[in-house]
Design an enzyme around this catalytic site. Structure first.
Site, PDB file in Angstrom:
ATOM      1  CG  ASP A  70      -1.976  -1.046   1.203  1.00 11.89           C
ATOM      2  OD1 ASP A  70      -2.827  -0.972   0.288  1.00 11.89           O
ATOM      3  OD2 ASP A  70      -1.969  -1.939   2.070  1.00 11.89           O
ATOM      4  CG  MET A 122      -4.795   3.779  -1.628  1.00  3.74           C
ATOM      5  SD  MET A 122      -4.940   2.997  -0.021  1.00  3.74           S
ATOM      6  CE  MET A 122      -3.468   2.002  -0.038  1.00  3.74           C
ATOM      7  N   GLY A 171      -7.067   4.113   3.341  1.00  9.63           N
ATOM      8  CA  GLY A 171      -6.228   4.990   4.154  1.00  9.63           C
ATOM      9  C   GLY A 171      -5.696   4.351   5.420  1.00  9.63           C
ATOM     10  CG  PHE A 172      -6.615   4.929   8.415  1.00  6.88           C
ATOM     11  CD1 PHE A 172      -5.476   5.554   8.913  1.00  6.88           C
ATOM     12  CD2 PHE A 172      -7.646   5.710   7.913  1.00  6.88           C
ATOM     13  CE1 PHE A 172      -5.375   6.939   8.900  1.00  6.88           C
ATOM     14  CE2 PHE A 172      -7.552   7.088   7.898  1.00  6.88           C
ATOM     15  CZ  PHE A 172      -6.412   7.714   8.388  1.00  6.88           C
ATOM     16  N   GLY A 173      -5.513   0.559   7.993  1.00  3.03           N
ATOM     17  CA  GLY A 173      -5.832  -0.841   8.235  1.00  3.03           C
ATOM     18  C   GLY A 173      -6.777  -0.949   9.415  1.00  3.03           C
ATOM     19  N   GLY A 174      -7.328  -2.126   9.604  1.00  2.00           N
ATOM     20  CA  GLY A 174      -8.113  -2.399  10.800  1.00  2.00           C
ATOM     21  C   GLY A 174      -9.512  -1.799  10.832  1.00  2.00           C
ATOM     22  N   GLY A 219      -9.970  -4.539   2.436  1.00  3.86           N
ATOM     23  CA  GLY A 219     -10.433  -3.774   3.601  1.00  3.86           C
ATOM     24  C   GLY A 219     -11.386  -4.558   4.472  1.00  3.86           C
ATOM     25  N   GLY A 220     -10.963  -4.811   5.704  1.00  4.38           N
ATOM     26  CA  GLY A 220     -11.844  -5.469   6.672  1.00  4.38           C
ATOM     27  C   GLY A 220     -12.091  -6.939   6.408  1.00  4.38           C
ATOM     28  N   GLY A 269      -4.906  -7.424   5.836  1.00  2.30           N
ATOM     29  CA  GLY A 269      -3.797  -6.817   6.582  1.00  2.30           C
ATOM     30  C   GLY A 269      -3.777  -7.300   8.009  1.00  2.30           C
TER      31      GLY A 269
HETATM   32  C1  DX5 Z   1      -6.419   0.298   3.352  1.00  3.28           C
HETATM   33  C2  DX5 Z   1      -5.433  -0.529   2.573  1.00  3.28           C
HETATM   34  C3  DX5 Z   1      -5.534  -1.963   2.895  1.00  3.28           C
HETATM   35  C4  DX5 Z   1      -5.248  -2.294   4.340  1.00  3.28           C
HETATM   36  C5  DX5 Z   1      -6.233  -3.362   4.704  1.00  3.28           C
HETATM   37  O1  DX5 Z   1      -6.638   1.501   2.767  1.00  3.28           O
HETATM   38  O2  DX5 Z   1      -5.633  -0.377   1.179  1.00  3.28           O
HETATM   39  O3  DX5 Z   1      -4.764  -2.769   2.034  1.00  3.28           O
HETATM   40  O4  DX5 Z   1      -3.960  -2.731   4.628  1.00  3.28           O
HETATM   41  O5  DX5 Z   1      -6.130  -3.614   6.042  1.00  3.28           O
HETATM   42  P1  DX5 Z   1      -7.197  -4.512   6.803  1.00  3.28           P
HETATM   43  O6  DX5 Z   1      -7.163  -5.844   6.150  1.00  3.28           O
HETATM   44  O7  DX5 Z   1      -6.694  -4.506   8.189  1.00  3.28           O
HETATM   45  O8  DX5 Z   1      -8.534  -3.833   6.649  1.00  3.28           O
HETATM   46 ZN    ZN Z   2      -4.648  -1.850  -0.130  1.00  2.00          ZN
END
Ligand code: DX5
Ligand code: ZN
Length: 235
Positions: free
Chosen positions: A39, A72, A147-150, A181-182, A203
């Protein structure tokens, strides 16, 4: 009826331990990852900044797996040459929302030697990628806002996966459908596959303090084992 290709798992390094990145990549590969999801975030297209092409090069030196590079960024065209290694097997995904000339960017990615993907955010309709669908190697449907994981999976995004799957199937396009995502080893992964996804990005479900990368990969793989993609009848 939709064919049932092998489901590919792409661990997202965003959730990895950055103090030990090389080992985390090797752990994911040893656990059976099909792709490594990378990412790149610029602090403009999304609020966060992650890492850039120099780190992608370092990741490449840790594995022979294809990289699934998710840009991104506000100006993907400006960093394409730095992100793509000629003669490689990597995939580069740009966001439809960030590309003024999506068709041109898709062909530039291929010219530079990567497979081309286009991503859409939860608020973006599938029409944003429909005209380039015949030219794409993959389509990424964001199942969270990027933008974010989790973050939590947005169930409404599945309908877009379903509609894209129908079009791809009916037209005989080669594009693979990816969700990001998720995604966890539960109904989120299963519903995504049922809807037509064949690449699952994960992730925090793969890199987390609760379990080893190997155990997490096994759980995710088992969660989707035997889940059939929904039969479809056309667009
Ligand atoms: C979020 C990233 C994802 C992120 C997913 O914007 O594009 O690739 O790492 O993380 P999880 O699987 O934790 O939602
Ligand atoms: Zn991604």
């Amino acid at each position: 009826m939709a064919s049932n290709p092998r489901i590919l798992i792409a661990p997202s390094l965003l959730a990895a331990d950055f103090t030990n990145l090389g080992q985390q990549v090797r752990d994911a590969a040893a656990a059976g990852a099909d792709l490594i999801h990378v990412d790149i975030m610029d602090g403009h297209f999304v609020p966060a900044i992650s890492f850039g092409p120099i780190v992608v090069d370092a990741i490449r030196r840790c594995t022979n797996l294809p990289l699934n590079i998710h840009l991104m960024v506000e100006e993907p065209d400006a960093i394409l040459t730095q992100c793509i290694k000629k003669g490689g097997t990597d995939q580069v995904i740009v966001h439809a929302e960030a590309c003024r000339h999506l068709h041109r960017t898709v062909f530039r990615i291929k010219e530079l030697g990567a497979q081309a993907g286009a991503a859409i955010n939860p608020g973006t309709p599938i029409s944003a990628v429909e005209e380039v669908l015949p030219d794409l190697d993959l389509v990424l449907v964001m199942t969270v806002n990027p933008g974010f994981g989790g973050q939590s999976f947005i169930p409404g995004a599945l309908d877009k996966v379903r509609r894209l799957a129908r079009i791809i199937e009916a037209q005989g396009y080669r594009a693979q459908l990816e969700v990001d995502g998720g995604i966890k080893a539960d109904h989120t992964a299963q519903d995504s596959v049922r809807a037509g996804a064949s690449i699952l990005v994960a992730g925090t479900a793969i890199f987390n303090p609760q379990e080893t990368v190997d155990a997490a990969m096994t759980n995710l793989r088992q969660a989707v084992q035997g889940v059939r993609r929904t039969p479809v009848k056309g667009p």
